[in-house]
Design an enzyme around this catalytic site. Structure first.
Site, mmCIF file in Angstrom:
data_model
loop_
_atom_site.group_PDB
_atom_site.id
_atom_site.type_symbol
_atom_site.label_atom_id
_atom_site.label_comp_id
_atom_site.label_asym_id
_atom_site.label_seq_id
_atom_site.Cartn_x
_atom_site.Cartn_y
_atom_site.Cartn_z
ATOM 1 N N LYS A 129 1.605 12.765 6.096
ATOM 2 C CA LYS A 129 1.862 12.090 4.817
ATOM 3 C C LYS A 129 3.194 12.557 4.244
ATOM 4 O O LYS A 129 3.459 13.752 4.158
ATOM 5 C CB LYS A 129 0.720 12.362 3.828
ATOM 6 C CG LYS A 129 0.896 11.608 2.525
ATOM 7 C CD LYS A 129 -0.377 11.529 1.721
ATOM 8 C CE LYS A 129 -0.178 10.815 0.385
ATOM 9 N NZ LYS A 129 0.223 9.418 0.536
ATOM 10 N N THR B 28 -2.437 8.311 -5.325
ATOM 11 C CA THR B 28 -3.772 8.340 -5.949
ATOM 12 C C THR B 28 -3.874 9.498 -6.934
ATOM 13 O O THR B 28 -4.417 9.348 -8.037
ATOM 14 C CB THR B 28 -4.847 8.486 -4.851
ATOM 15 O OG1 THR B 28 -4.682 7.412 -3.931
ATOM 16 C CG2 THR B 28 -6.246 8.470 -5.425
ATOM 17 N N HIS C 71 -4.478 15.734 2.300
ATOM 18 C CA HIS C 71 -4.177 14.631 3.224
ATOM 19 C C HIS C 71 -3.696 15.190 4.560
ATOM 20 O O HIS C 71 -3.325 16.359 4.661
ATOM 21 C CB HIS C 71 -3.079 13.719 2.655
ATOM 22 C CG HIS C 71 -3.570 12.764 1.610
ATOM 23 N ND1 HIS C 71 -3.687 13.113 0.281
ATOM 24 C CD2 HIS C 71 -3.993 11.477 1.705
ATOM 25 C CE1 HIS C 71 -4.145 12.075 -0.400
ATOM 26 N NE2 HIS C 71 -4.344 11.062 0.431
ATOM 27 N N HIS C 72 -3.633 14.296 5.566
ATOM 28 C CA HIS C 72 -3.126 14.614 6.900
ATOM 29 C C HIS C 72 -1.666 15.084 6.842
ATOM 30 O O HIS C 72 -0.932 14.764 5.893
ATOM 31 C CB HIS C 72 -3.255 13.385 7.808
ATOM 32 C CG HIS C 72 -2.610 12.159 7.234
ATOM 33 N ND1 HIS C 72 -1.283 11.858 7.442
ATOM 34 C CD2 HIS C 72 -3.095 11.181 6.425
ATOM 35 C CE1 HIS C 72 -0.982 10.738 6.805
ATOM 36 N NE2 HIS C 72 -2.068 10.307 6.173
ATOM 37 N N GLY D 37 0.820 -1.220 0.000
ATOM 38 C CA GLY D 37 0.000 0.000 0.000
ATOM 39 C C GLY D 37 0.841 1.252 0.000
ATOM 40 O O GLY D 37 0.353 2.327 -0.364
ATOM 41 N N THR D 38 2.116 1.118 0.413
ATOM 42 C CA THR D 38 2.990 2.305 0.459
ATOM 43 C C THR D 38 3.054 2.945 -0.918
ATOM 44 O O THR D 38 3.189 2.244 -1.928
ATOM 45 C CB THR D 38 4.412 1.888 0.913
ATOM 46 O OG1 THR D 38 4.302 1.180 2.135
ATOM 47 C CG2 THR D 38 5.306 3.102 1.081
ATOM 48 N N SER E 5 -2.235 2.231 -5.706
ATOM 49 C CA SER E 5 -2.046 3.559 -5.104
ATOM 50 C C SER E 5 -3.220 3.872 -4.181
ATOM 51 O O SER E 5 -3.110 4.731 -3.307
ATOM 52 C CB SER E 5 -1.912 4.631 -6.185
ATOM 53 O OG SER E 5 -3.092 4.715 -6.952
ATOM 54 N N ASN E 6 -4.331 3.146 -4.375
ATOM 55 C CA ASN E 6 -5.483 3.340 -3.486
ATOM 56 C C ASN E 6 -6.329 2.068 -3.492
ATOM 57 O O ASN E 6 -6.753 1.611 -4.550
ATOM 58 C CB ASN E 6 -6.314 4.542 -3.971
ATOM 59 C CG ASN E 6 -7.259 5.007 -2.888
ATOM 60 O OD1 ASN E 6 -8.057 4.221 -2.394
ATOM 61 N ND2 ASN E 6 -7.164 6.270 -2.522
ATOM 62 N N PHE E 7 -6.567 1.501 -2.318
ATOM 63 C CA PHE E 7 -7.281 0.223 -2.208
ATOM 64 C C PHE E 7 -8.789 0.399 -2.075
ATOM 65 O O PHE E 7 -9.503 -0.587 -1.998
ATOM 66 C CB PHE E 7 -6.763 -0.568 -0.996
ATOM 67 C CG PHE E 7 -5.471 -1.273 -1.273
ATOM 68 C CD1 PHE E 7 -5.459 -2.531 -1.848
ATOM 69 C CD2 PHE E 7 -4.264 -0.672 -0.993
ATOM 70 C CE1 PHE E 7 -4.274 -3.185 -2.119
ATOM 71 C CE2 PHE E 7 -3.065 -1.315 -1.259
ATOM 72 C CZ PHE E 7 -3.067 -2.573 -1.824
HETATM 73 N N1 LIG Z 1 -2.665 2.442 -1.088
HETATM 74 C C1 LIG Z 1 -3.567 2.917 -0.212
HETATM 75 O O1 LIG Z 1 -4.792 2.699 -0.333
HETATM 76 C C2 LIG Z 1 -3.079 3.704 0.974
HETATM 77 C C3 LIG Z 1 -3.970 4.159 1.948
HETATM 78 C C4 LIG Z 1 -3.466 4.830 3.064
HETATM 79 C C5 LIG Z 1 -2.094 5.035 3.185
HETATM 80 N N2 LIG Z 1 -1.264 4.600 2.194
HETATM 81 C C6 LIG Z 1 0.213 4.729 2.293
HETATM 82 O O2 LIG Z 1 0.661 3.703 3.192
HETATM 83 C C7 LIG Z 1 1.861 4.135 3.846
HETATM 84 C C8 LIG Z 1 1.702 3.979 5.359
HETATM 85 O O3 LIG Z 1 0.667 4.832 5.822
HETATM 86 P P1 LIG Z 1 0.326 4.963 7.386
HETATM 87 O O4 LIG Z 1 -0.689 6.043 7.450
HETATM 88 O O5 LIG Z 1 0.060 3.644 7.989
HETATM 89 O O6 LIG Z 1 1.746 5.513 7.935
HETATM 90 P P2 LIG Z 1 2.251 5.522 9.456
HETATM 91 O O7 LIG Z 1 1.115 5.664 10.399
HETATM 92 O O8 LIG Z 1 3.361 6.548 9.475
HETATM 93 O O9 LIG Z 1 2.892 4.070 9.675
HETATM 94 C C9 LIG Z 1 4.052 3.624 9.015
HETATM 95 C C10 LIG Z 1 4.564 2.376 9.727
HETATM 96 O O10 LIG Z 1 5.659 1.846 8.983
HETATM 97 C C11 LIG Z 1 6.696 1.526 9.896
HETATM 98 N N3 LIG Z 1 7.977 1.484 9.179
HETATM 99 C C12 LIG Z 1 8.697 2.484 8.619
HETATM 100 N N4 LIG Z 1 9.795 1.994 8.047
HETATM 101 C C13 LIG Z 1 9.764 0.632 8.236
HETATM 102 C C14 LIG Z 1 10.622 -0.440 7.863
HETATM 103 N N5 LIG Z 1 11.749 -0.219 7.183
HETATM 104 N N6 LIG Z 1 10.272 -1.712 8.225
HETATM 105 C C15 LIG Z 1 9.137 -1.945 8.905
HETATM 106 N N7 LIG Z 1 8.277 -0.964 9.281
HETATM 107 C C16 LIG Z 1 8.604 0.300 8.955
HETATM 108 C C17 LIG Z 1 6.616 2.617 10.936
HETATM 109 O O11 LIG Z 1 7.339 2.234 12.099
HETATM 110 P P3 LIG Z 1 7.394 3.174 13.404
HETATM 111 O O12 LIG Z 1 6.041 2.958 14.080
HETATM 112 O O13 LIG Z 1 8.515 2.593 14.205
HETATM 113 O O14 LIG Z 1 7.628 4.566 12.921
HETATM 114 C C18 LIG Z 1 5.090 2.638 11.142
HETATM 115 O O15 LIG Z 1 4.692 1.567 11.985
HETATM 116 C C19 LIG Z 1 2.110 5.563 3.328
HETATM 117 O O16 LIG Z 1 2.987 5.498 2.207
HETATM 118 C C20 LIG Z 1 0.737 6.030 2.864
HETATM 119 O O17 LIG Z 1 0.795 7.024 1.865
HETATM 120 C C21 LIG Z 1 -1.734 3.941 1.106
#
Ligand SMILES: NC(=O)c1ccc[n+]([C@@H]2O[C@H](COP(=O)([O-])OP(=O)(O)OC[C@H]3O[C@@H](n4cnc5c(N)ncnc54)[C@H](OP(=O)(O)O)[C@@H]3O)[C@@H](O)[C@H]2O)c1
Length: 235
Positions: free
Chosen positions: A137, A144, A133-134, A73-74, A99-101
């Site tokens: 981000k 998306t 976005h928040h 999802g990243t 890019s968006n689920f």
């Molecule tokens: N495709 C979609 O539909 C969709 C929807 C929403 C978000 N996203 C994307 O998904 C990503 C994550 O979003 P989020 O809101 O969950 O972010 P978040 O709240 O910042 O969480 C990120 C997590 O990843 C961990 N992390 C960072 N580097 C890592 C590594 N090398 N190995 C393992 N874990 C690691 C962080 O660890 P720590 O807790 O230790 O910092 C944290 O737990 C972003 O890129 C966002 O844009 C995509």
């Protein structure tokens, strides 16, 4: 299924709730401070990766090495997609990216292309985009927004590329990125003339739609090799 959560932040925790509700088991929760090795994925059916742009590719490669299909999802790492596809083929990996689920956004992707096709005949309208976005981000514009922009550019010959700011350039599509409070994700496509405006808007109320889509993708990926995306899941 046994699922590894790579990234246990806002999305990882939302996904965990849905996994447990659907009877799956979470076998690993990896964060920045608790990184994982390929060998930690033994016994895992599928990994779900929601971390940050600079970590995603290394995490994907570790899943290929472990022989575990990965749902990613990243966003913000897609310029490296060609090398990841190559690695997927040579290591017989399984990769699902989106890019968006959310179902709603994937419907928007289709309507967006169709609207661009229609609007390309009407020069009096100027296309533009906005995404909100928040503040946590990391990437801008959002993945998306880039998918939406690519959908417009494929169908709107006068625009040759996108730029991450408002623009008067008649060859560019301007994308304005706003970062505000806790907004989970809002995307707006506009066609503006001197007399009116057409808007396509998708506003996520929370992260549940993204999380459910990622879990369905993980269920779809069990035992699969190759590269897949939402088009395959929704087909
Ligand atoms: N495709 C979609 O539909 C969709 C929807 C929403 C978000 N996203 C994307 O998904 C990503 C994550 O979003 P989020 O809101 O969950 O972010 P978040 O709240 O910042 O969480 C990120 C997590 O990843 C961990 N992390 C960072 N580097 C890592 C590594 N090398 N190995 C393992 N874990 C690691 C962080 O660890 P720590 O807790 O230790 O910092 C944290 O737990 C972003 O890129 C966002 O844009 C995509």
């Amino acid at each position: 299924m046994n699922i590894a959560l790579i990234g246990y932040g806002k999305m990882g925790k939302e996904i965990e709730q849905i996994l447990l509700h659907r009877g799956h088991t979470v076998t690993l929760r990896s964060t920045r401070s608790t990184p994982f090795r390929a060998t930690d994925l033994t016994g895992t059916d599928v990994a779900i990766e929601f971390t940050e742009p600079h970590s995603a590719v290394d995490n994907i490669l570790k899943c290929f090495e472990a022989g575990v299909p990965v749902v990613v999802g990243t966003t913000g790492w897609y310029t490296r997609m060609p090398e990841v596809r190559e690695a997927c083929a040579s290591m017989n990996g399984g990769l699902f990216t989106a890019s968006n689920f959310s179902i709603g956004v994937n419907i928007l992707f289709k309507v967006n292309k169709e609207l661009a096709r229609i609007m390309s005949d009407f020069e009096e309208y100027t296309p533009s985009m906005e995404e909100i976005h928040h503040t946590a981000k990391r990437d801008a514009p959002s993945g998306t927004a880039i998918t939406l922009a690519e959908g417009i550019l494929e169908n709107y010959p006068s625009r040759q590329g996108w730029i991450n700011e408002s623009t008067e350039d008649a060859h560019q599509l301007g994308i304005v990125s706003q970062r505000e409070g806790e907004v989970p994700g809002t995307h707006i496509v506009r066609y503006t003339s001197a007399v009116d405006e057409i808007q396509l808007v998708h506003q996520a109320y929370n992260r549940k739609g993204f999380a459910l889509g990622a879990v369905k993708a993980a269920e779809f990926m069990q035992g699969k090799a190759g590269v897949y995306s939402m088009g395959d899941l929704l087909a």
